[in-house]
Enzyme design. Structure first.
Site, PDB file in Angstrom:
ATOM      1  N   GLY A  51       7.883   1.152  -6.354  1.00 42.54           N
ATOM      2  CA  GLY A  51       8.003   2.404  -7.115  1.00 42.54           C
ATOM      3  C   GLY A  51       6.802   3.237  -6.779  1.00 42.54           C
ATOM      4  CD  GLU A  52       4.131   6.854  -5.807  1.00 43.09           C
ATOM      5  OE1 GLU A  52       5.177   6.807  -5.128  1.00 43.09           O
ATOM      6  OE2 GLU A  52       2.999   6.812  -5.298  1.00 43.09           O
ATOM      7  CB  SER A  53       0.830   1.836  -7.441  1.00 43.88           C
ATOM      8  OG  SER A  53       0.253   2.762  -6.554  1.00 43.88           O
ATOM      9  CB  CYS A  82       6.393  -1.669  -2.025  1.00 46.59           C
ATOM     10  SG  CYS A  82       6.064  -0.252  -0.995  1.00 46.59           S
ATOM     11  NE  ARG A 109      -1.091   4.468  -3.874  1.00 47.52           N
ATOM     12  CZ  ARG A 109      -1.072   5.629  -4.514  1.00 47.52           C
ATOM     13  NH1 ARG A 109      -2.181   6.204  -4.906  1.00 47.52           N
ATOM     14  NH2 ARG A 109       0.078   6.225  -4.767  1.00 47.52           N
ATOM     15  CB  ILE A 137      10.444   2.739   0.662  1.00 45.27           C
ATOM     16  CG1 ILE A 137      11.806   2.146   1.022  1.00 45.27           C
ATOM     17  CG2 ILE A 137      10.594   4.146   0.082  1.00 45.27           C
ATOM     18  CD1 ILE A 137      12.712   1.881  -0.174  1.00 45.27           C
ATOM     19  CG  HIS A 173      11.109  -2.171  -1.024  1.00 43.05           C
ATOM     20  ND1 HIS A 173      10.897  -1.996  -2.366  1.00 43.05           N
ATOM     21  CD2 HIS A 173      10.329  -1.265  -0.404  1.00 43.05           C
ATOM     22  CE1 HIS A 173      10.029  -1.017  -2.562  1.00 43.05           C
ATOM     23  NE2 HIS A 173       9.674  -0.548  -1.380  1.00 43.05           N
ATOM     24  CD  GLU A 175      13.012  -4.622  -3.780  1.00 47.37           C
ATOM     25  OE1 GLU A 175      12.416  -5.459  -3.070  1.00 47.37           O
ATOM     26  OE2 GLU A 175      12.611  -3.467  -3.958  1.00 47.37           O
TER      27      GLU A 175
HETATM   28  N1  GLN Z   1       3.711   4.692  -1.968  1.00 46.75           N
HETATM   29  C1  GLN Z   1       3.852   3.946  -3.184  1.00 46.75           C
HETATM   30  C2  GLN Z   1       2.502   3.738  -3.871  1.00 46.75           C
HETATM   31  O1  GLN Z   1       1.507   4.045  -3.332  1.00 46.75           O
HETATM   32  C3  GLN Z   1       4.521   2.609  -2.925  1.00 46.75           C
HETATM   33  C4  GLN Z   1       5.909   2.822  -2.406  1.00 46.75           C
HETATM   34  C5  GLN Z   1       6.898   1.771  -2.784  1.00 46.75           C
HETATM   35  O2  GLN Z   1       6.694   0.979  -3.710  1.00 46.75           O
HETATM   36  N2  GLN Z   1       8.040   1.798  -2.140  1.00 46.75           N
HETATM   37  O3  GLN Z   1       2.442   3.274  -4.956  1.00 46.75           O
END
Ligand code: GLN
Length: 201
Positions: A51-53, A82, A109, A137, A173, A175
């Site tokens: 997701g987005e950390s 990720c 990142r 991703i 990923h 999953e």
């Molecule tokens: N770019 C996202 C981050 O820095 C990670 C991307 C992902 O989880 N697919 O958190």
């Protein structure tokens, strides 16, 4: 929880939760979506999804969630994919941000240029028999691994699947493909520790 199933939490603040749940269920685990502090207590392990950390950190820094998660990650099995790998790392770069330190890795990142931001690659595992499809991703890059960290898979010169004790992380990923082997490895480690806990050979 008194049954034979492994009880695995998935941090469900944001990001890719459902695909992890279906992999875990296919492997016979009981899934718990974790959204609040206090929900970690009876888990056998925890998945921190992609997701987005930064967004996850925003929610985790409320109501004592961070301290509780840090305590959990210090002694219970965690698997980060990720953004989840970013949360589990000892050190985060590009930019620096706080992390749980459960895995002795430094991670950068969004480490790939726009051309390689998102891609799928076929990876040969060390046994030269098995392969895995790595879906990336906006992936991070593991740029340092400590001596206690085992590298489970490489993509060219980059570690993409690492393990330390019972915790592990992937920059891809698993999953998002039908292949269950990475999740199966996480559960196998937890089960083997239960059948021979430390001090009981
Ligand atoms: N770019 C996202 C981050 O820095 C990670 C991307 C992902 O989880 N697919 O958190």
């Amino acid at each position: 929880m008194a049954d034979d199933c492994l009880h695995i939490g998935i941090l469900a603040l944001q990001g890719n939760v459902i695909a992890h749940a279906s992999h875990l269920q296919a492997l016979g685990a009981r899934v718990h979506e974790i959204r609040r502090p206090g929900q970690l207590n009876d888990l056998d392990g925890l998945i921190l999804p992609g997701g987005e950390s930064t967004t996850m950190l925003h929610f985790l820094q409320q109501d004592g969630f961070w301290a509780e998660l840090q305590h959990f990650a210090s002694h219970k099995p965690c698997f980060g994919t990720c953004a989840g790998a970013i949360l589990l790392a000892r050190e985060v770069q590009n930019p620096a941000q706080i992390s749980l330190g459960a895995l002795d890795i430094t991670i950068e990142r969004n480490a790939w240029g726009s051309q390689r931001e998102s891609r799928i690659r076929s990876i040969a595992l060390a046994d030269d028999i098995h392969t895995l499809e790595a879906v990336y991703i906006r992936a991070p890059r593991i740029i340092r691994t400590g001596s206690a960290v085992e590298i489970m898979a490489m993509d060219q010169n980059d570690p993409i699947w690492v393990r330390q004790g019972l915790s592990m992380a992937t920059t891809f990923h698993p999953e998002l493909t039908a292949d269950l082997q990475v999740h199966a490895e996480f559960l196998r480690g937890i089960r083997s520790q239960m059948s021979s806990p430390p001090g009981h050979p």
